[in-house]
Design a protein around this motif. Structure first.
Motif, PDB file in Angstrom:
ATOM      1  N   LYS A  11      32.305  24.499 -36.883  1.00  0.00           N
ATOM      2  CA  LYS A  11      33.010  25.786 -36.831  1.00  0.00           C
ATOM      3  C   LYS A  11      33.388  26.128 -35.395  1.00  0.00           C
ATOM      4  O   LYS A  11      34.500  26.567 -35.117  1.00  0.00           O
ATOM      5  N   SER A  12      32.465  25.932 -34.493  1.00  0.00           N
ATOM      6  CA  SER A  12      32.726  26.211 -33.083  1.00  0.00           C
ATOM      7  C   SER A  12      33.827  25.300 -32.546  1.00  0.00           C
ATOM      8  O   SER A  12      34.729  25.742 -31.827  1.00  0.00           O
ATOM      9  N   LEU A  13      33.762  24.034 -32.908  1.00  0.00           N
ATOM     10  CA  LEU A  13      34.763  23.068 -32.470  1.00  0.00           C
ATOM     11  C   LEU A  13      36.145  23.437 -33.001  1.00  0.00           C
ATOM     12  O   LEU A  13      37.133  23.423 -32.262  1.00  0.00           O
ATOM     13  N   PHE A  14      36.230  23.802 -34.271  1.00  0.00           N
ATOM     14  CA  PHE A  14      37.513  24.191 -34.857  1.00  0.00           C
ATOM     15  C   PHE A  14      38.063  25.442 -34.172  1.00  0.00           C
ATOM     16  O   PHE A  14      39.266  25.569 -33.976  1.00  0.00           O
ATOM     17  N   ALA A  15      37.185  26.376 -33.810  1.00  0.00           N
ATOM     18  CA  ALA A  15      37.640  27.582 -33.112  1.00  0.00           C
ATOM     19  C   ALA A  15      38.243  27.215 -31.756  1.00  0.00           C
ATOM     20  O   ALA A  15      39.284  27.750 -31.357  1.00  0.00           O
ATOM     21  N   LYS A  16      37.614  26.287 -31.055  1.00  0.00           N
ATOM     22  CA  LYS A  16      38.140  25.840 -29.763  1.00  0.00           C
ATOM     23  C   LYS A  16      39.480  25.139 -29.936  1.00  0.00           C
ATOM     24  O   LYS A  16      40.411  25.349 -29.160  1.00  0.00           O
ATOM     25  N   LYS A  21      41.606  25.545 -32.387  1.00  0.00           N
ATOM     26  CA  LYS A  21      42.611  26.530 -32.793  1.00  0.00           C
ATOM     27  C   LYS A  21      43.132  27.297 -31.582  1.00  0.00           C
ATOM     28  O   LYS A  21      44.317  27.585 -31.483  1.00  0.00           O
ATOM     29  N   ALA A  22      42.243  27.597 -30.643  1.00  0.00           N
ATOM     30  CA  ALA A  22      42.655  28.323 -29.445  1.00  0.00           C
ATOM     31  C   ALA A  22      43.486  27.443 -28.510  1.00  0.00           C
ATOM     32  O   ALA A  22      44.467  27.897 -27.925  1.00  0.00           O
ATOM     33  N   ALA A  23      43.111  26.186 -28.388  1.00  0.00           N
ATOM     34  CA  ALA A  23      43.780  25.298 -27.437  1.00  0.00           C
ATOM     35  C   ALA A  23      45.017  24.625 -28.018  1.00  0.00           C
ATOM     36  O   ALA A  23      45.948  24.309 -27.285  1.00  0.00           O
ATOM     37  N   ALA A  24      45.014  24.380 -29.308  1.00  0.00           N
ATOM     38  CA  ALA A  24      46.131  23.677 -29.948  1.00  0.00           C
ATOM     39  C   ALA A  24      46.445  24.355 -31.282  1.00  0.00           C
ATOM     40  O   ALA A  24      46.117  23.835 -32.347  1.00  0.00           O
ATOM     41  N   PRO A  25      47.078  25.531 -31.245  1.00  0.00           N
ATOM     42  CA  PRO A  25      47.298  26.295 -32.475  1.00  0.00           C
ATOM     43  C   PRO A  25      48.218  25.620 -33.483  1.00  0.00           C
ATOM     44  O   PRO A  25      48.204  25.974 -34.655  1.00  0.00           O
ATOM     45  N   ASN A  26      48.985  24.630 -33.058  1.00  0.00           N
ATOM     46  CA  ASN A  26      49.900  23.963 -33.984  1.00  0.00           C
ATOM     47  C   ASN A  26      49.208  22.906 -34.841  1.00  0.00           C
ATOM     48  O   ASN A  26      49.809  22.372 -35.760  1.00  0.00           O
ATOM     49  N   ILE A  27      47.951  22.633 -34.572  1.00  0.00           N
ATOM     50  CA  ILE A  27      47.220  21.643 -35.365  1.00  0.00           C
ATOM     51  C   ILE A  27      46.634  22.334 -36.590  1.00  0.00           C
ATOM     52  O   ILE A  27      45.960  23.353 -36.483  1.00  0.00           O
TER      53      ILE A  27
END
Length: 162
Positions: free
Chosen positions: A124-129, A131-137
């Motif tokens: 979950k933490s990794l996905f949040a990071k 999402k913040a760094a690469a929102p198009n993924i």
């Protein structure tokens, strides 16, 4: 369960590694751009500037590839979680309770295996990071929701489609 645990850890680490690569490439692009600007401001030779531009271009070309690999790795991780929803679902419910109550000991004592709770928190933490760094993924966030919420979301999507 041990095979699932092994695959979950492997796939999470793959996502972490590729995400780290993506961040490094982005930082490298910024560094090359700064050096290039400094070289141009200092009036360096054209051949040196062209060489630095080529290095910058090569690094920039790595970004889309890294994003594609990250998206694919996230999708694989999401599929693994979805395929093992019987094991993941109860742990996600406990994780949600744990986050709401801020008491890790109660969640672990409620029945889910501690290693799975830790893996899910890390994912979950990794996905949040990401999402913040690469929102198009596109991230398989639905795989990290308790089964009740997944069913509610599916019903909402079905109602929206009608």
């Amino acid at each position: 369960m041990e095979a699932f645990r092994r695959q979950l850890v492997i796939r999470r680490k793959v996502v972490e590694r590729i995400f780290k690569d993506l961040i490094c490439y982005r930082e490298e692009v910024l560094e090359h751009q700064q050096v290039l600007q400094q070289m141009q401001a200092a009036g360096r030779e054209e051949s040196d500037i062209r060489q630095r531009q080529n290095v910058l271009l090569e690094t920039q070309l790595m970004l889309p590839n890294s994003e594609q690999r990250l998206a694919a790795a996230c999708k694989e991780l999401g599929l693994l979680l979805a395929d093992n929803s019987a094991a993941v679902g109860p742990a996600l419910q406990q994780l949600q309770q744990q986050q709401q109550q801020q008491q890790q000991q109660q969640a672990a004592a409620a029945g889910a295996e501690a290693w799975l709770l830790e893996e899910l928190k890390t994912i979950k933490s990794l996905f949040a990071k990401i999402k913040a760094a690469a929102p198009n993924i596109e991230l398989p966030l639905q795989a990290l929701e308790p089964p009740q919420q997944q069913q509610q979301q599916q019903q909402q999507h079905e109602e929206e489609d009608i």
